[in-house]
Design a protein around this motif. Structure first.
Motif, short mmCIF file in Angstrom:
data_model
loop_
_atom_site.label_atom_id
_atom_site.label_comp_id
_atom_site.label_asym_id
_atom_site.label_seq_id
_atom_site.Cartn_x
_atom_site.Cartn_y
_atom_site.Cartn_z
N LEU A 1 47.57 50.88 38.62
CA LEU A 1 47.21 49.48 38.79
C LEU A 1 46.44 49.02 37.57
O LEU A 1 45.56 49.74 37.07
N GLU A 2 46.78 47.85 37.08
CA GLU A 2 46.12 47.29 35.91
C GLU A 2 44.90 46.48 36.37
O GLU A 2 45.03 45.55 37.17
N THR B 1 44.56 42.33 36.84
CA THR B 1 45.84 41.63 36.98
C THR B 1 46.51 42.05 38.28
O THR B 1 46.09 43.02 38.92
N HIS B 2 47.56 41.34 38.66
CA HIS B 2 48.26 41.67 39.91
C HIS B 2 49.46 42.58 39.64
O HIS B 2 50.35 42.71 40.48
N ARG B 3 49.45 43.29 38.52
CA ARG B 3 50.57 44.12 38.13
C ARG B 3 50.28 45.59 38.41
O ARG B 3 49.16 46.07 38.31
N ILE C 1 51.46 43.49 42.83
CA ILE C 1 50.76 44.05 43.98
C ILE C 1 51.19 43.30 45.23
O ILE C 1 51.64 43.90 46.21
N PRO D 1 48.74 36.12 42.73
CA PRO D 1 48.18 36.65 41.48
C PRO D 1 46.68 36.91 41.54
O PRO D 1 46.15 37.62 40.67
N ASP D 2 45.99 36.36 42.54
CA ASP D 2 44.55 36.58 42.64
C ASP D 2 44.19 37.96 43.19
O ASP D 2 43.04 38.39 43.09
N THR E 1 44.02 41.58 42.78
CA THR E 1 44.08 42.54 41.69
C THR E 1 43.16 43.72 42.00
O THR E 1 42.29 43.63 42.86
N TYR F 1 39.99 45.62 40.75
CA TYR F 1 38.86 45.10 39.97
C TYR F 1 37.66 46.04 40.10
O TYR F 1 37.65 46.94 40.96
#
Length: 379
Positions: free
Chosen positions: A222-223, A226-228, A238, A243-244, A246, A248
């Motif tokens: 997981l980045e 970001t949601h990637r 994800i 997109p929010d 993520t 973190y």
């Protein structure tokens, strides 16, 4: 600087012998015996997996059967679709991780480890299982003969040129605190007694048989921010359209979305809105975690967290439940690393033996960064 989130016990399993390894030369050769019963009137039979004369903490066996001749079945004789349908684990203190049944290729991945802090009748002070000549039966598998051909099991290795597990190309991993353990694997029938087809496995060496492809395919990345994510070697969102949501970090803790991670580790996730509780079910175990609480339960036993689960605002006024990565390691049994230089959270299964400083791991993370840079804009 890289922050180790979890000191994985399997890294210790691949180190050189510690002080406790003295005298190992006097121990008996470790053995694993797969013993098959005679088929019943419907052609159904069982295969037991038993370990002898070893002290271990983790194992992985990649097995293969002939799908044209044999079908894994459940207790009723119906064709099995998942590993849990036809495989029954005996010791409750062994945690199954990464187990898999592929009915198309005939591949079976039998993997398990003993979670740190686990207690049991055969465990020493280091949390290893100490097995003598009486043996420890760890699994029973159920099959039915459905066609002509080989009706037994064999170790699936890369050398044979047949389907194999990229994460375990040599087919066998057995390890304890002192490192990998040489083991003799025997396949036999109850009628054959001590006779059977045996093969010696000396361990995979310093690399653990790792390949970049294998590491990327079996690990979740997981980045941060970001949601990637990269799952099974491909880039995905994800949660598409959110997109929010993520991975973190705040207050020196890293948080990940529990449903996304747990479901990709093969778990079922549900939500009890009245108590704001996440319920995760995997391999016969049930985990319950209430948002805002510093405790959760694993099969009814209370466990502690240093920070609670929390909500993350999402699109359309919704929210997603975020959990600290410690939950992933302790409750689900996976290793988690934070790779600050590449801005990645790495979630690896125990059998991957993930070494943050390893050459294969470094190349795998470079591959992931390349995938994210190339395809991340499309998710």
């Amino acid at each position: 600087m890289k922050r180790r989130v979890f000191a994985l016990v399997l890294a210790l399993c691949l180190t050189l012998s510690l002080a406790g390894g003295a005298g190992a030369a006097e121990e008996k050769q470790a053995r694993v015996v797969f013993e098959r019963t005679a088929p019943d009137a419907d052609g159904c039979y069982s295969v037991t997996m038993t370990l002898y004369d070893t002290t271990f903490r983790v194992f992985q066996f990649a097995l293969r059967y002939d799908p044209a001749a044999v079908t894994p079945v459940d207790d009723t004789g119906a064709a099995a679709q998942t590993f849990g349908d036809f495989a029954h684990k005996d010791p409750d203190w062994i945690t199954p991780v990464g187990t898999e049944l592929n009915t198309q290729t005939g591949l079976i991945d039998v993997s398990g480890f003993i979670m740190p802090g686990t207690t049991g009748p055969m465990l020493d002070e280091l949390g290893q299982a100490v097995v003598g000549s009486d043996g420890l039966q760890v699994y029973t598998f159920r099959f039915r003969q459905t066609g002509a051909g080989e009706d037994g099991l064999q170790i699936a290795t890369q050398e044979k040129g047949e389907p194999y597990r990229p994460a375990c190309p040599q087919g066998v991993i057995l390890a304890g605190e002192a490192g990998e353990i040489p083991v003799t694997v025997t396949f036999r029938t109850a009628q054959s007694g001590e006779d059977g087809d045996s093969q010696d496995f000396t361990g995979s060496g310093d690399t653990g048989g790792k390949t970049v492809e294998g590491l990327v395919n079996q690990t979740i990345f997981l980045e941060i921010g970001t949601h990637r994510a990269v799952v099974e070697g491909g880039v995905s969102a994800i949660y598409p359209g959110e997109p929010d949501v993520t991975a973190y970090a705040h207050d020196n803790r890293t948080f990940v979305p529990v449903r996304f991670v747990a479901e990709r580790l093969g778990a079922d996730v549900s939500w009890e809105g009245d108590t704001q509780t996440v319920v995760v079910e995997k391999d016969g175990h049930t985990i319950r975690m209430q948002v805002g609480s510093l405790t959760y339960t694993l099969d009814g036993q209370t466990k502690q967290l240093d920070v609670p689960a929390e909500y993350k605002a999402s699109t359309g006024g919704n929210s997603r439940t975020m959990v600290p990565v410690r939950f992933v390691t302790e409750a689900l049994g996976y290793q988690v690393e934070w790779e600050a230089g590449r801005n990645l959270v790495v979630i690896a299964p125990p059998q991957a033996h993930w070494d943050p400083a390893g050459a294969a791991e470094q190349q795998a993370m470079d591959r992931v960064r390349e995938l994210l840079n190339r395809y991340g804009g499309f998710v």
